[in-house]
Motif scaffolding. Structure first.
Motif, PDB file in Angstrom:
ATOM      1  N   ASP A  85      44.744  47.893  40.037  1.00 52.18           N
ATOM      2  CA  ASP A  85      43.954  48.551  38.848  1.00 52.18           C
ATOM      3  C   ASP A  85      42.965  46.722  38.704  1.00 52.18           C
ATOM      4  O   ASP A  85      43.506  46.634  37.323  1.00 52.18           O
ATOM      5  N   MET A  86      42.558  46.832  39.647  1.00 51.06           N
ATOM      6  CA  MET A  86      41.532  45.098  39.336  1.00 51.06           C
ATOM      7  C   MET A  86      39.961  45.423  39.949  1.00 51.06           C
ATOM      8  O   MET A  86      40.240  45.997  41.419  1.00 51.06           O
ATOM      9  N   ASP A  87      39.148  45.049  39.299  1.00 53.91           N
ATOM     10  CA  ASP A  87      37.615  44.604  40.242  1.00 53.91           C
ATOM     11  C   ASP A  87      37.817  44.405  41.430  1.00 53.91           C
ATOM     12  O   ASP A  87      38.854  43.305  41.802  1.00 53.91           O
ATOM     13  N   ILE A  88      37.175  44.749  42.464  1.00 52.01           N
ATOM     14  CA  ILE A  88      37.209  44.586  43.703  1.00 52.01           C
ATOM     15  C   ILE A  88      36.838  42.878  43.613  1.00 52.01           C
ATOM     16  O   ILE A  88      37.588  41.922  45.039  1.00 52.01           O
ATOM     17  N   LYS A  89      36.087  42.877  42.660  1.00 57.89           N
ATOM     18  CA  LYS A  89      35.327  40.856  42.419  1.00 57.89           C
ATOM     19  C   LYS A  89      36.108  40.073  42.839  1.00 57.89           C
ATOM     20  O   LYS A  89      36.625  38.713  42.755  1.00 57.89           O
ATOM     21  N   PHE A  90      37.801  40.640  41.998  1.00 58.20           N
ATOM     22  CA  PHE A  90      38.574  39.463  41.949  1.00 58.20           C
ATOM     23  C   PHE A  90      39.525  39.487  43.279  1.00 58.20           C
ATOM     24  O   PHE A  90      40.746  38.814  43.435  1.00 58.20           O
ATOM     25  N   LEU A  91      39.388  40.505  44.602  1.00 56.66           N
ATOM     26  CA  LEU A  91      39.720  40.633  45.361  1.00 56.66           C
ATOM     27  C   LEU A  91      39.893  39.159  46.427  1.00 56.66           C
ATOM     28  O   LEU A  91      38.540  38.696  46.801  1.00 56.66           O
ATOM     29  N   GLU A  92      41.167  37.919  46.975  1.00 59.88           N
ATOM     30  CA  GLU A  92      40.699  37.534  47.880  1.00 59.88           C
ATOM     31  C   GLU A  92      40.337  38.450  49.286  1.00 59.88           C
ATOM     32  O   GLU A  92      40.593  39.102  49.123  1.00 59.88           O
ATOM     33  N   PRO A  93      39.888  37.817  50.224  1.00 55.33           N
ATOM     34  CA  PRO A  93      40.166  38.045  51.150  1.00 55.33           C
ATOM     35  C   PRO A  93      41.411  38.931  52.262  1.00 55.33           C
ATOM     36  O   PRO A  93      42.183  38.026  51.942  1.00 55.33           O
ATOM     37  N   LEU A  94      41.678  39.388  52.751  1.00 54.36           N
ATOM     38  CA  LEU A  94      42.826  39.729  53.771  1.00 54.36           C
ATOM     39  C   LEU A  94      43.019  38.774  54.395  1.00 54.36           C
ATOM     40  O   LEU A  94      42.093  38.355  56.070  1.00 54.36           O
ATOM     41  N   ASN A  95      44.087  38.054  54.319  1.00 56.42           N
ATOM     42  CA  ASN A  95      44.550  37.536  55.438  1.00 56.42           C
ATOM     43  C   ASN A  95      45.723  37.818  55.862  1.00 56.42           C
ATOM     44  O   ASN A  95      47.159  38.399  55.348  1.00 56.42           O
ATOM     45  N   MET A  96      45.542  38.274  57.018  1.00 59.13           N
ATOM     46  CA  MET A  96      46.824  39.110  58.395  1.00 59.13           C
ATOM     47  C   MET A  96      47.323  37.601  59.119  1.00 59.13           C
ATOM     48  O   MET A  96      47.452  36.551  58.906  1.00 59.13           O
ATOM     49  N   VAL A  97      48.631  37.673  58.684  1.00 57.65           N
ATOM     50  CA  VAL A  97      49.316  36.996  58.954  1.00 57.65           C
ATOM     51  C   VAL A  97      50.372  37.382  60.045  1.00 57.65           C
ATOM     52  O   VAL A  97      51.231  38.899  60.048  1.00 57.65           O
ATOM     53  N   ARG A  98      51.174  36.778  61.276  1.00 57.84           N
ATOM     54  CA  ARG A  98      51.733  37.489  62.336  1.00 57.84           C
ATOM     55  C   ARG A  98      53.211  36.690  62.442  1.00 57.84           C
ATOM     56  O   ARG A  98      53.046  35.226  62.409  1.00 57.84           O
ATOM     57  N   TYR A  99      53.885  36.778  62.311  1.00 60.59           N
ATOM     58  CA  TYR A  99      55.097  36.372  62.002  1.00 60.59           C
ATOM     59  C   TYR A  99      56.359  36.736  63.623  1.00 60.59           C
ATOM     60  O   TYR A  99      56.020  37.829  63.935  1.00 60.59           O
ATOM     61  N   ALA A 100      56.226  35.177  64.383  1.00 59.87           N
ATOM     62  CA  ALA A 100      56.985  35.745  65.648  1.00 59.87           C
ATOM     63  C   ALA A 100      58.188  35.644  65.321  1.00 59.87           C
ATOM     64  O   ALA A 100      58.730  34.921  64.559  1.00 59.87           O
TER      65      ALA A 100
END
Length: 217
Positions: free
Chosen positions: A133-148
């Motif tokens: 429920d936030m404006d997209i302008k406040f969204l951070e870049p998607l942060n993909m995280v990989r855990y082996a």
């Protein structure tokens, strides 16, 4: 706000009183949202509060298989050691207060996806904004995280500058191999389920962290 895509299991051996399995959510949990998600071609998000207070929101089918494949493909050649923000809050500008650097408390790999990089990325971003429920302008870049297997992120909090965190799990973890998201103050684990989103607030008021939301991975 952060969207962290966890694609492989680290190791968590803590014992929790409450284990949240998104595959079992929806029967007895409070449904707090059932709305058409922006950018999702009319798909409906069904979100459930699985804890009460603080709210921990689970969306069992947040992204589909084709979207997951696309996101993983984008990150394929972009993995770098994950960093941790460190410093002392002195102002309301975390860019001045905190410095990101590699730390031995976090052993995963990360890849940031440029906002609006593709139609699929935009659709996921719009869906995240609708969920929070936030404006997209406040969204951070998607942060993909990989855990082996065996990798981890020790106890941490996302900070007062990030009012909401959303995890989107991109794969399942075989039973008994760990990889859960553990909230020690709540004595709660969330089991990774492919396509599921989990959302929570990191603050209880302006510039006030909710320390119940510390976690390990």
């Amino acid at each position: 706000m952060e969207s962290e895509e966890r694609i492989d299991g680290g190791f968590v051996d803590q014992v929790a009183d409450l284990i949240v399995d998104p595959a079992e959510v929806g029967v007895e949990d409070e449904q707090i949202k059932a709305s058409t998600a922006s950018g999702g071609k009319g798909r409906t998000l069904r979100a459930y509060n699985v804890l009460g207070d603080p709210e921990v929101i689970v969306v069992p089918d947040f992204v589909g298989a084709a979207e997951i494949e696309h996101l993983l493909k984008l990150a394929e050649n972009g993995w770098e050691p994950s960093e941790v923000g460190s410093g002392v809050y002195r102002t309301k500008n975390e860019g001045q207060d905190l410095e990101n650097q590699v730390s031995n408390i976090r052993t995963s790999y990360s890849c940031l996806i440029e906002p609006g990089h593709s139609d699929v990325v935009t659709a996921v971003e719009l869906r995240l904004a609708a969920l929070a429920d936030m404006d997209i302008k406040f969204l951070e870049p998607l942060n993909m995280v990989r855990y082996a297997p065996g990798q981890f992120f020790k106890e941490h909090h996302d900070g007062r500058f990030r009012p909401i965190t959303v995890f989107v799990y991109l794969n399942d973890i075989p039973p008994g191999e760990g990889g859960e998201t553990f909230f020690p103050e709540l004595n709660m684990k969330v089991v990774p389920r492919k396509g599921c989103a989990v959302m929570w607030k990191n603050i209880i008021g302006p510039q006030q962290e909710d320390h119940r939301m510390v976690r390990t991975l």
